[in-house]
Design an enzyme around this catalytic site. Structure first.
Site, PDB file in Angstrom:
ATOM      1  N   GLU A 299       0.369  -1.494  -0.137  1.00  0.00           N
ATOM      2  CA  GLU A 299      -0.275  -0.118  -0.306  1.00  0.00           C
ATOM      3  C   GLU A 299       1.270   1.339   0.046  1.00  0.00           C
ATOM      4  OE1 GLU A 299      -2.913  -0.700  -0.524  1.00  0.00           O
ATOM      5  OE2 GLU A 299      -2.772  -2.830  -0.279  1.00  0.00           O
ATOM      6  N   HIS A 302       1.879   2.100  -3.164  1.00  0.00           N
ATOM      7  CA  HIS A 302       0.568   2.455  -3.783  1.00  0.00           C
ATOM      8  C   HIS A 302       0.868   3.924  -4.241  1.00  0.00           C
ATOM      9  CE1 HIS A 302      -1.236  -0.783  -5.801  1.00  0.00           C
ATOM     10  NE2 HIS A 302      -1.811  -1.246  -4.752  1.00  0.00           N
TER      11      HIS A 302
HETATM   12 ZN    ZN Z   1      -3.149  -3.130  -4.807  1.00  0.00          ZN
END
Ligand code: ZN
Length: 828
Positions: A299, A302
Site C-alpha cells: 500500500e 501505491h
Molecule cells: Zn494494490
C-alpha cells in the site's frame, strides 16, 4: 424536493464516456458535507458542492443515493426526473460551474460505499468508506473516473466521542464537528473517510506523522502489534524515498484496520484501510507477520504507483498492482526483517499461474476494459503475481539504473496527474532502455505461460522454451540453470538469456535433476525432462534450497492440474518429503494443497479420507519434529487439526488435554478445532458454547463457518439460505458460510446442493454486487463435485446471462472442476 431513484442499479461507466467527460471537464474543488450524527439510522445525509470548468454544455454527475433531496446547477434547480441508473444529467453547463447535490444515502453492509459495522463485543458503531472501484457515488456525488482528479474538503458531523480521519489532515472544531482539509488532488476511487470511536496509536518517522487505528475492542491487540508495524512502515518509507527520488507526498500516513473489509487493504492516499484480521487476536507466525509487512509495503508503494501518478483508465491497472506487488517484495526482503520471495513463489505465483492458464486469462497490460465493472475482473493473480514476476525480469533486463531512472522521470513528469503505459515506456526509453516496445509486447501484452523444459542434446543438455499450446514463444527468459545431485546439493550450471533453445550445457555427471530456473526468477511453467519426475522423487527428500523447492513444488502442483502428473503420485512426492522441510510457507501452502486438492476433487470420493490421513500423518511428523513454542510447531498443529479425523483427539485438544508442549490454545486455534470437530459430527452446540465465551466479530465469522460445516440437513439448509438469499449478515459471515459448506466426507449430504448452486447462483445478482457478489459465488462454488454432471450443469449455466463477477467465478470454478474430472478419469 425528494426523489427516490426509479432504477436502483447504476450503469457502469464506459471507457468512451469517461474519455468524453475528461476531455470536457476540469474539476477544481469539491466540498462534501456529511451528517453522521445518528449511526443507528439506516441512512445518512450527504451534500456535495462541486466547482468545475466545462467546454461542453452537456455532461452528467454520478450519484447513487437512496433519495435525491436537492440538486442545483449554478443556482438553478435540476429536474429530479432525469436521475436514472445512478446518473444525474447536467444541461446548459457554462465555462465555470457550481453544482450542489444533496441526498439521503444508505450505509452499506458489503464493504463498499460508506460501510457501517456494529461491534458485537461492545455495541459500538464504526464507519469507513471504500470508494474503489466505482463505489464513490454511493456516499457522495462525483464525476467518478480516475482521470478527473480534484481537491477535496470534508465537513463531518459525528457523535462527540468519535475520531474522524480522511485523506488530508483532520481536526475537530466544535465537539463532533470535523474538517478534513485538502492536501493534494485525488481521484474519486481513493477518497476515503474513517469514523468511529477507534482506538489509535501514533508515532512519527522522518517528519511523517504515523497513525494506527482499530476498533476499541482490539485496543490491546493494536498496541501489542504497533511496534512491528511502525518499524516496517518506517523502513519502507526510507527504502522508497531512496529508490524513487520523490518524497511521500500526502502528509500524515494513517493505517486503519477496519471491519468486514473485502480486500487485503486499500491504498487511499494518507489513509490506508486494511482488513482488521491483521491485528492478530491469536499468536501469529513470522510468515503471517511477513505477509502483513508485504501488505503494508504494497500500500505504501501505491502512494507513488497509483496515488501520485494514476492510470488514466482501468485497463492500465497493472501500473498500480504489478508495481506495488513487485516493490513490496523487494522492499520487505531488502529493507525489513521479512524476506518474502519464498512466500511469493509458492503462494502468489501459483495463484497467478492458475489464472494465467484459465480460460479467463488476459495480458498483464492493456486489456481494453470497456467499462469499469469489466476492469474489476482483472484484479487477479495475473495483474499482481505475474505482473510482479515480469517486472522482476524487466529490472534485470534494463539494469537497476535505467529501471529506476525511468521511474523517477515518470513520477516527476506526471505527479498529481494521470498517465498511460506508453508514457512509462517513453520514460524508460529516455533513460536508456533499448527495444522496450518489443519486450513489452512479448511480456505484457501476450497472455499465457511459456514452458521451460529440459531435453537431451548432443554433448550435453539443453533447456527448451515453448509458448502456450506448443507455439514458438516471443519471450526471452533470464534464468540460472541448476543441477541437483543425489545429496540434494544444487550446483549452478549457467546463467542464460533463454530464447527458443539453449546451446548444450555441460551438466555435472552426478546430476539427478536439472532445474531450468533454479532461482525462481522468471514467469514460466517448469519441467525437468523425460525422466524428470523420478529425479524429483530422488532429490526432494534431501533438498534444502528454498528457491529450487519452490520451482519443483510449483511444477508438481501445475503438472497435476495440467494432467501430466497423477494426483496419487504427487501425493507420494509431497508426503514423502515435506515432513522435514523447515520453511513455514512451503509447509503450509503445499500441505494445504495436498489436503484441499489431492485429497479433495482430485481424489475419488472413496479415497479422500485415506489421502487426508496421509497428509495428517505428515502434519504430525512436523509437529513432533518442531521445537516447543516455535512457528513450525504452530504451523504443524494448524495443519494437523484441519486434517484430523479422530474426534477423540480433537476433543482432547479442545479441552486442553495432550496439547503439544509449548503450544498455547488461543481463541483462533480453538475455533479451528471446533470447526473441524463439528464437521466430523461432533456436538454442534460446541459452536454456541464457544461463541458465548468469545463475543468478538471474528468469533461471529468463525461460528458461521463452523455452523455451515455441521453434517446435518438442517444446518446445510440454514447455511444455504445465507448464501442464496438476502440477509443482514456481514459479508464476512456469508463468505465463511461458503467456505464451511462443502466438506469432503459429506458428499452424499450435499449432493443436491450441487444442482441447486447452478440453478440459484444467478439470482444472487439481484441483491449483491461487486466484490460481494463474486466472492460469495466463489466461496460457495461446489469445488469438490468433480463429476460429469456438475461440469455439464456448470457449462450450461455459463451459456446463460450472468453478471460479470458471477461469470468470472463460474468460468474459473468450472475450469478447476474439469481439470479434476479429467484427472479422475485417467485414474492416476
Ligand atoms: Zn494494490
Amino acid at each position: 424536493m425528494s426523489t427516490t431513484s426509479p432504477e436502483l442499479r447504476s450503469r457502469s461507466l464506459l471507457r468512451t464516456e469517461a474519455q468524453t467527460r475528461a476531455a470536457a471537464l476540469t474539476v477544481h474543488d469539491v466540498l462534501v458535507e456529511l451528517d453522521l450524527r445518528d449511526p443507528a439510522a439506516d441512512t445518512f445525509r450527504s451534500r456535495t458542492t462541486l466547482q468545475f470548468a466545462s467546454t461542453d454544455q452537456e455532461s452528467f454527475v454520478d450519484f447513487q443515493g437512496r433519495s435525491l433531496l436537492a440538486a442545483t446547477l449554478n443556482g438553478e434547480p435540476l429536474h429530479p426526473g432525469g436521475w436514472q441508473q445512478g446518473r444525474l444529467p447536467l444541461h446548459g453547463l457554462q465555462a465555470e460551474n457550481t453544482l450542489v447535490v444533496e441526498g439521503e444515502m444508505a450505509y452499506s453492509s458489503d464493504g463498499e460505499g460508506l460501510h457501517r459495522h456494529v461491534d458485537p463485543a461492545d455495541g459500538r458503531t464504526y464507519l469507513y468508506a471504500m470508494s474503489f472501484l466505482d463505489a464513490a457515488p454511493r456516499w457522495f456525488a462525483c464525476f467518478d473516473q480516475p482521470d478527473l482528479k480534484a481537491s477535496y474538503r470534508f465537513e463531518v458531523d459525528a457523535p462527540a466521542d468519535w475520531t474522524v480521519l480522511g485523506n488530508g489532515p483532520s481536526a475537530a472544531g466544535a465537539p463532533g464537528h470535523w474538517t478534513v482539509s485538502p492536501l493534494r488532488p485525488l481521484s474519486t476511487y481513493f477518497v476515503t473517510l474513517v469514523a468511529g470511536p477507534y482506538a489509535s496509536v501514533h508515532a512519527e518517522h522522518d517528519g511523517i506523522r504515523l497513525g494506527f487505528h482499530a476498533r476499541a475492542s482490539l485496543r490491546a491487540e493494536l498496541e501489542a502489534e504497533a511496534p512491528d508495524m511502525v518499524t516496517v512502515t518506517a523502513q519502507s518509507f526510507d527504502y522508497y524515498h531512496r529508490l524513487f527520488g520523490v518524497r511521500y507526498p500526502f502528509g500524515e500516513y494513517h493505517q486503519a484496520f477496519v471491519p468486514d473489509f473485502n480486500a487485503g487493504a486499500m491504498e487511499n492516499p494518507g489513509c490506508v484501510t486494511f482488513r482488521d484480521s491483521f491485528v492478530y487476536r491469536g499468536r501469529a507466525t513470522e510468515l503471517e507477520r511477513g505477509g502483513r509487512a508485504s501488505v503494508i509495503a504494497h500500500e505504501m508503494a501505491h502512494q507513488w504507483f497509483g496515488d501520485l501518478v494514476t492510470m488514466r483508465w482501468w485497463d492500465d491497472l497493472w501500473l498500480n498492482e504489478s508495481f506495488a506487488e513487485y516493490m513490496a517484495h523487494r522492499c520487505c526482503t531488502e529493507a525489513t526483517r521479512y524476506p518474502i520471495w519464498t512466500e511469493f513463489g509458492i503462494r502468489r505465483k501459483h495463484w497467478g499461474a492458475v489464472a494465467d492458464q484459465s480460460p479467463s486469462t488476459h495480458p498483464v497490460a492493456g486489456n481494453g476494459a470497456a467499462d469499469a465493472v469489466a476492469a474489476l475482473q482483472d484484479f487477479d493473480g495475473i495483474s499482481y503475481a505475474k505482473g510482479a514476476s515480469v517486472l522482476k525480469q524487466l529490472a534485470g533486463y534494463l539494469g537497476e539504473d535505467v529501471f529506476l531512472g525511468g521511474l523517477r522521470a515518470y513520477f516527476e513528469r506526471h505527479a498529481y496527474g494521470n498517465a498511460e503505459f506508453a508514457e512509462l515506456i517513453e520514460a524508460w526509453t529516455a533513460a536508456g532502455a533499448v527495444d522496450l516496445p518489443a519486450w513489452a509486447e512479448a511480456w505484457l501484452r501476450t497472455a499465457g505461460m511459456d514452458t521451460l523444459d529440459v531435453a537431451p542434446a548432443p554433448g550435453g543438455t539443453s533447456v527448451v522454451v515453448t509458448g502456450p499450446g506448443g507455439t514458438a514463444s516471443p519471450r526471452t527468459h533470464a534464468v540460472t540453470v541448476g543441477a541437483v545431485d543425489a545429496t540434494g546439493t544444487v550446483h549452478e550450471v549457467a546463467d542464460l538469456a533463454l530464447h527458443d533453445r539453449s546451446a548444450p550445457l555441460a551438466v555435472p555427471a552426478d546430476a539427478v535433476l536439472v532445474v531450468p530456473d533454479a532461482h525462481d526468477a522468471t514467469w514460466a511453467k517448469v519441467r525437468f525432462g523425460p525422466d524428470g519426475w523420478s529425479g524429483v522423487a530422488r532429490v526432494l527428500p534431501r533438498l534444502d534450497d528454498e528457491a529450487v523447492l519452490v520451482v519443483v513444488l510449483n511444477a508438481v502442483r501445475d503438472a497435476v492440474r495440467e494432467g501430466s502428473l497423477g494426483a496419487a503420485t504427487a501425493l507420494d512426492l509431497v508426503c514423502g518429503s515435506l515432513g522435514r522441510v523447515q520453511s513455514e510457507a512451503l509447509l503450509s501452502v503445499v500441505l494445504g494443497f495436498a489436503a484441499s486438492t489431492l485429497a479433495g476433487p482430485y481424489a475419488p470420493v472413496g479415497e479422500r479420507a485415506a489421502r487426508l490421513a496421509r497428509v495428517h500423518a505428515v502434519a504430525r511428523e512436523v509437529l513432533a519434529g518442531s521445537p516447543p513454542g516455535s512457528d513450525r510447531q504452530l504451523a504443524g498443529f494448524r495443519l494437523a487439526l484441519a486434517s484430523a479425523s479422530d474426534t477423540g483427539l480433537l476433543q482432547g485438544w479442545v479441552d486442553g488435554h495432550d496439547l503439544p508442549e509449548g503450544l498455547v490454545l488461543d481463541s483462533e486455534l480453538t475455533w479451528g478445532l471446533v470447526r473441524r470437530l463439528v464437521s466430523l459430527g461432533g456436538d454442534p452446540s460446541l459452536v454456541e458454547q464457544t461463541l458465548a465465551r468469545d463475543a468478538s466479530s471474528a468469533a461471529a465469522v468463525h461460528a458461521a463457518r463452523a455452523r455451515a460445516s455441521v453434517p446435518s440437513a438442517a444446518a446445510k439448509q440454514a447455511a444455504w439460505a445465507l448464501l442464496m438469499e438476502p440477509s443482514d449478515r456481514s459479508a464476512y459471515e456469508v463468505y465463511a458460510t461458503g467456505e464451511g459448506f462443502w466438506v469432503a466426507g459429506q458428499e452424499e449430504l450435499t449432493e443436491d446442493y450441487v444442482r441447486r448452486y447452478f440453478a440459484e447462483v444467478a439470482g444472487t445478482a439481484r441483491f449483491r454486487s461487486g466484490w460481494a457478489l463474486g466472492r460469495t459465488a466463489e466461496t460457495a462454488f461446489p469445488a469438490l463435485a468433480a463429476t460429469e454432471q456438475a461440469v455439464q450443469r456448470a457449462t450450461e449455466t455459463l451459456q446463460t446471462e450472468l453478471a460479470a463477477p458471477l461469470r468470472r467465478a463460474l468460468v474459473d470454478g468450472t475450469d478447476q472442476l474439469s481439470r479434476a474430472l479429467a484427472s479422475l478419469r485417467r485414474g492416476d
